[in-house]
Each structure stands twice: as structure tokens, then as C-alpha cells.
Write a protein that holds these residues in place. Sequence first.
Motif, PDB file in Angstrom:
ATOM      1  N   PRO A  34       0.808  -1.232   0.000  1.00 13.05           N
ATOM      2  CA  PRO A  34       0.000   0.000   0.000  1.00 13.05           C
ATOM      3  C   PRO A  34       0.836   1.274   0.000  1.00 13.05           C
ATOM      4  CG  PRO A  34      -0.237  -1.157   2.104  1.00 13.05           C
ATOM      5  CD  PRO A  34       0.486  -2.076   1.165  1.00 13.05           C
ATOM      6  N   PHE A  35       2.017   1.234   0.606  1.00 13.28           N
ATOM      7  CA  PHE A  35       2.865   2.432   0.593  1.00 13.28           C
ATOM      8  C   PHE A  35       3.285   2.769  -0.847  1.00 13.28           C
ATOM      9  CE2 PHE A  35       7.235   4.175   0.620  1.00 13.28           C
ATOM     10  CZ  PHE A  35       6.939   5.428   1.154  1.00 13.28           C
ATOM     11  N   ILE A  36       3.713   1.737  -1.592  1.00 10.71           N
ATOM     12  CA  ILE A  36       4.122   1.956  -2.988  1.00 10.71           C
ATOM     13  C   ILE A  36       2.917   2.432  -3.810  1.00 10.71           C
ATOM     14  CG2 ILE A  36       4.878   0.756  -5.099  1.00 10.71           C
ATOM     15  CD1 ILE A  36       6.710  -0.949  -3.305  1.00 10.71           C
ATOM     16  N   ALA A  37       1.772   1.753  -3.588  1.00 10.88           N
ATOM     17  CA  ALA A  37       0.564   2.126  -4.339  1.00 10.88           C
ATOM     18  C   ALA A  37       0.234   3.600  -4.118  1.00 10.88           C
ATOM     19  CB  ALA A  37      -0.601   1.246  -3.902  1.00 10.88           C
ATOM     20  N   LYS A  38       0.289   4.006  -2.862  1.00  3.74           N
ATOM     21  CA  LYS A  38      -0.015   5.400  -2.517  1.00  3.74           C
ATOM     22  C   LYS A  38       1.004   6.341  -3.182  1.00  3.74           C
ATOM     23  CE  LYS A  38      -1.901   8.727  -0.253  1.00  3.74           C
ATOM     24  NZ  LYS A  38      -3.167   9.201  -0.771  1.00  3.74           N
ATOM     25  N   SER A  39       2.281   5.959  -3.110  1.00  5.41           N
ATOM     26  CA  SER A  39       3.329   6.812  -3.680  1.00  5.41           C
ATOM     27  C   SER A  39       3.180   6.953  -5.191  1.00  5.41           C
ATOM     28  CB  SER A  39       4.727   6.242  -3.392  1.00  5.41           C
ATOM     29  OG  SER A  39       4.874   6.001  -2.027  1.00  5.41           O
ATOM     30  N   LEU A  40       2.621   5.911  -5.841  1.00  9.60           N
ATOM     31  CA  LEU A  40       2.432   5.983  -7.294  1.00  9.60           C
ATOM     32  C   LEU A  40       1.157   6.730  -7.671  1.00  9.60           C
ATOM     33  CD1 LEU A  40       3.451   2.346  -8.341  1.00  9.60           C
ATOM     34  CD2 LEU A  40       4.746   4.436  -8.761  1.00  9.60           C
ATOM     35  N   GLY A  41       0.344   7.061  -6.667  1.00 11.22           N
ATOM     36  CA  GLY A  41      -0.851   7.877  -6.932  1.00 11.22           C
ATOM     37  C   GLY A  41      -2.167   7.117  -6.910  1.00 11.22           C
ATOM     38  N   CYS A  42      -2.166   5.830  -6.513  1.00  9.81           N
ATOM     39  CA  CYS A  42      -3.437   5.070  -6.451  1.00  9.81           C
ATOM     40  C   CYS A  42      -4.328   5.630  -5.353  1.00  9.81           C
ATOM     41  CB  CYS A  42      -3.193   3.617  -6.050  1.00  9.81           C
ATOM     42  SG  CYS A  42      -2.423   2.641  -7.299  1.00  9.81           S
ATOM     43  N   ASP A  43      -5.626   5.681  -5.608  1.00  9.98           N
ATOM     44  CA  ASP A  43      -6.528   6.085  -4.519  1.00  9.98           C
ATOM     45  C   ASP A  43      -7.387   4.926  -4.034  1.00  9.98           C
ATOM     46  OD1 ASP A  43      -8.316   5.795  -6.544  1.00  9.98           O
ATOM     47  OD2 ASP A  43      -9.100   7.843  -6.480  1.00  9.98           O
ATOM     48  N   THR A  44      -7.204   3.757  -4.627  1.00  8.60           N
ATOM     49  CA  THR A  44      -8.034   2.598  -4.295  1.00  8.60           C
ATOM     50  C   THR A  44      -7.149   1.372  -4.160  1.00  8.60           C
ATOM     51  OG1 THR A  44      -9.869   3.520  -5.554  1.00  8.60           O
ATOM     52  CG2 THR A  44      -9.903   1.148  -5.212  1.00  8.60           C
ATOM     53  N   ILE A  45      -7.433   0.536  -3.156  1.00  2.00           N
ATOM     54  CA  ILE A  45      -6.644  -0.694  -3.015  1.00  2.00           C
ATOM     55  C   ILE A  45      -7.563  -1.859  -2.666  1.00  2.00           C
ATOM     56  CG2 ILE A  45      -5.995  -0.283  -0.571  1.00  2.00           C
ATOM     57  CD1 ILE A  45      -3.175  -1.463  -1.409  1.00  2.00           C
ATOM     58  N   ILE A  46      -7.326  -2.968  -3.362  1.00  2.00           N
ATOM     59  CA  ILE A  46      -8.079  -4.204  -3.093  1.00  2.00           C
ATOM     60  C   ILE A  46      -7.095  -5.215  -2.521  1.00  2.00           C
ATOM     61  CG2 ILE A  46      -9.477  -6.032  -4.110  1.00  2.00           C
ATOM     62  CD1 ILE A  46      -9.956  -4.063  -6.493  1.00  2.00           C
ATOM     63  N   LEU A  47      -7.391  -5.685  -1.327  1.00  2.00           N
ATOM     64  CA  LEU A  47      -6.502  -6.637  -0.652  1.00  2.00           C
ATOM     65  C   LEU A  47      -7.171  -8.002  -0.672  1.00  2.00           C
ATOM     66  CD1 LEU A  47      -5.817  -4.277   2.397  1.00  2.00           C
ATOM     67  CD2 LEU A  47      -4.302  -4.643   0.442  1.00  2.00           C
ATOM     68  N   THR A  48      -6.436  -9.022  -1.050  1.00  2.00           N
ATOM     69  CA  THR A  48      -7.022 -10.365  -1.053  1.00  2.00           C
ATOM     70  C   THR A  48      -6.156 -11.283  -0.192  1.00  2.00           C
ATOM     71  OG1 THR A  48      -5.827 -11.203  -3.005  1.00  2.00           O
ATOM     72  CG2 THR A  48      -7.865  -9.986  -3.411  1.00  2.00           C
ATOM     73  N   ASN A  49      -6.763 -12.325   0.331  1.00  2.00           N
ATOM     74  CA  ASN A  49      -6.003 -13.238   1.179  1.00  2.00           C
ATOM     75  C   ASN A  49      -6.670 -14.612   1.225  1.00  2.00           C
ATOM     76  OD1 ASN A  49      -8.094 -13.257   3.227  1.00  2.00           O
ATOM     77  ND2 ASN A  49      -7.347 -11.266   3.926  1.00  2.00           N
ATOM     78  N   ALA A  50      -5.921 -15.557   1.783  1.00  2.53           N
ATOM     79  CA  ALA A  50      -6.465 -16.879   2.075  1.00  2.53           C
ATOM     80  C   ALA A  50      -6.825 -16.881   3.560  1.00  2.53           C
ATOM     81  CB  ALA A  50      -5.414 -17.944   1.799  1.00  2.53           C
ATOM     82  N   ALA A  51      -7.945 -17.503   3.906  1.00  2.90           N
ATOM     83  CA  ALA A  51      -8.346 -17.506   5.316  1.00  2.90           C
ATOM     84  C   ALA A  51      -9.029 -18.820   5.669  1.00  2.90           C
ATOM     85  CB  ALA A  51      -9.296 -16.333   5.578  1.00  2.90           C
ATOM     86  N   GLY A  52      -8.997 -19.132   6.961  1.00  2.00           N
ATOM     87  CA  GLY A  52      -9.696 -20.315   7.461  1.00  2.00           C
ATOM     88  C   GLY A  52     -11.109 -19.917   7.866  1.00  2.00           C
ATOM     89  N   GLY A  53     -12.088 -20.741   7.524  1.00  2.00           N
ATOM     90  CA  GLY A  53     -13.481 -20.421   7.849  1.00  2.00           C
ATOM     91  C   GLY A  53     -13.828 -20.838   9.272  1.00  2.00           C
TER      92      GLY A  53
END
Length: 273
Positions: free
Chosen positions: A98-117
Motif C-alpha cells: 500500500p505504501f508503494i501504491a499510494k506513492s504511485l498515486g493510487c486512490d483505491t486498493i483491493i486486498l485479497t487473502n487466504a483464510a480459514g473459515g
Amino acid sequence: MVDLEFKYKNLIEKIQEEAPFKPEIALVLGSGLGEFADRIDTIKSIATHDLPDYPESTVQGHKGFIHFAEHGGKKLVIFQGRLHYYEGYSISECILPPFIAKSLGCDTIILTNAAGGINPNLRVADLMVVNSFFTMHIQKALTELMGVASVDQKNAFLDVPALVLGHKFVQAGLDEGIALKEGTYWFQTGPSYETPSEINMLAKLGADAVGMSTVHEAVYAGINGMKVGIISCITNAAAGMGHEKLSHKDVMETAELVKTKFERLMKRIVEII
Ligand code: HPA
């Protein structure tokens, strides 16, 4: 509080030099979900080991590439490979995407992950829109990002983590005929999976799914004014909720099973946000 601009000055200069365009949307791909980056129009890929001061991801299924891609007229930066707190990295290292994304000018971030139910309504291979999360295990470390002075403000940010994209995710699911679940994500430091008793406790505390990433990235992006959304891929029943012994291999195998559904959902999300 760590001065990220100072710490990553060379890295940001290099990536700004290399970036073919100013991206609008950032996407962080979770365990086993990295293949999405091969299924989208990529304009340029940068190996993170070619970037100064970028730590190596040590986990299988996390490749270490930053891709610049286009889809539906949108410009994306995609992080294929994440840095985990359990690998021994500090928070100021874990939030590099997210730091790099912000520095490049992104205003939106989608985070994905694997999780246990944890919630029995969640099935293996479900995709869950995260509508809230717990950060208890990482609160102290988060002071690296925001200092200790403004305690009230810090807690407010943690309670309301700017998860503003959830309704768009639900819409994208409806458009694609993919039934999405919704729920609360509990962050565990890991790297070991939980015990059945721990999962029993987390269920009582209101957690629907458990994983070892993402929340600090969301907090960082949220306090820096980005719109944040999180999708968890339920790769396994959490400890004691199913009959299987948990393993990273199974997590990877389930992520492989959902890749077509995940690809359709992500592309639709990018089109409509
Ligand atoms: N627990 C913690 N993290 C995880 C799990 C789990 O069951 N599955 C995938 N990541």
C-alpha cells in the motif's frame, strides 16, 4: 513512528522511474491467488528483488513481482507476493504494497487473502467480502505507522477501517452470478495455525474467518485516505471446524480451485469501481 518516505526513498525513486503509467487501482494477491497476474493484460512487470530495499518474500505461493496492467480501461498495479509479519518483517516492511501504491498515486486498493473459515456458514472455496476486522494482535506494532501521540484518533481509525468498497464487491458478485459471503476477519500473527480451542474462542468473539495478513495493509491505506476493500478466499475450515489437518499445501490447492471464479470477480470489480 517510522519515516517511510525517508526509509524507502531509493525504492520509490526507482519504481517511479520504471512505472509505465500512473495506476489508479492497486491489487494485492493473497496466498495461492497470484496466478491472477498471468490472466490480465500486463504492460510491465518488475521483480521485487531488482528494487533497492525491497525484502524477499519467503513464503511459497508469493512470487515477488509488481505488475502494471490494464483492464476495463483502468490502470492497475498488482502485487504478486506479500510480506508477512510472521516472516519476521516489521510492520513498516509489511505495508510496502500500500505504501508503494499510494506513492504511485493510487486512490483505491483491493486486498485479497487466504483464510480459514470459522463461521459454519462459510464453505471451503467461498469468497468472503470482509466488512470488518480485528487487529488486537498487532495493535502495538501498528504504532510504527501512526505513532503513539494520537491514541483516540488511532483507535477511531482501527475501529472504522475505511472498508468502503464492500458494496461494489457485492454488486460485482451479483453481476457475475457468484454468491459472495460477508464477514469479519480475525488477524493472527501465525505462522502456526490456531488450535481448535483458540478457534472456539474466536467464534465466540465474533470472528467469521481467520488469517495472517492484510489488516495492517488496510489500516495503513485507510489512514492515508485510500479506499480499501478486502476479499478472503476461504481455503480451509479453521482448526477443529473440519476433519483435515491444516497445511499450507491445502491452502494453495483450494486457492487453485477458485482461480476462475476469483478471476471473473476481480475483473468485474475493477470494471465497476
Ligand atoms: N488460519 C490462519 N491463517 C490461515 C488459515 C487458517 O486456518 N487458512 C489460511 N490462512
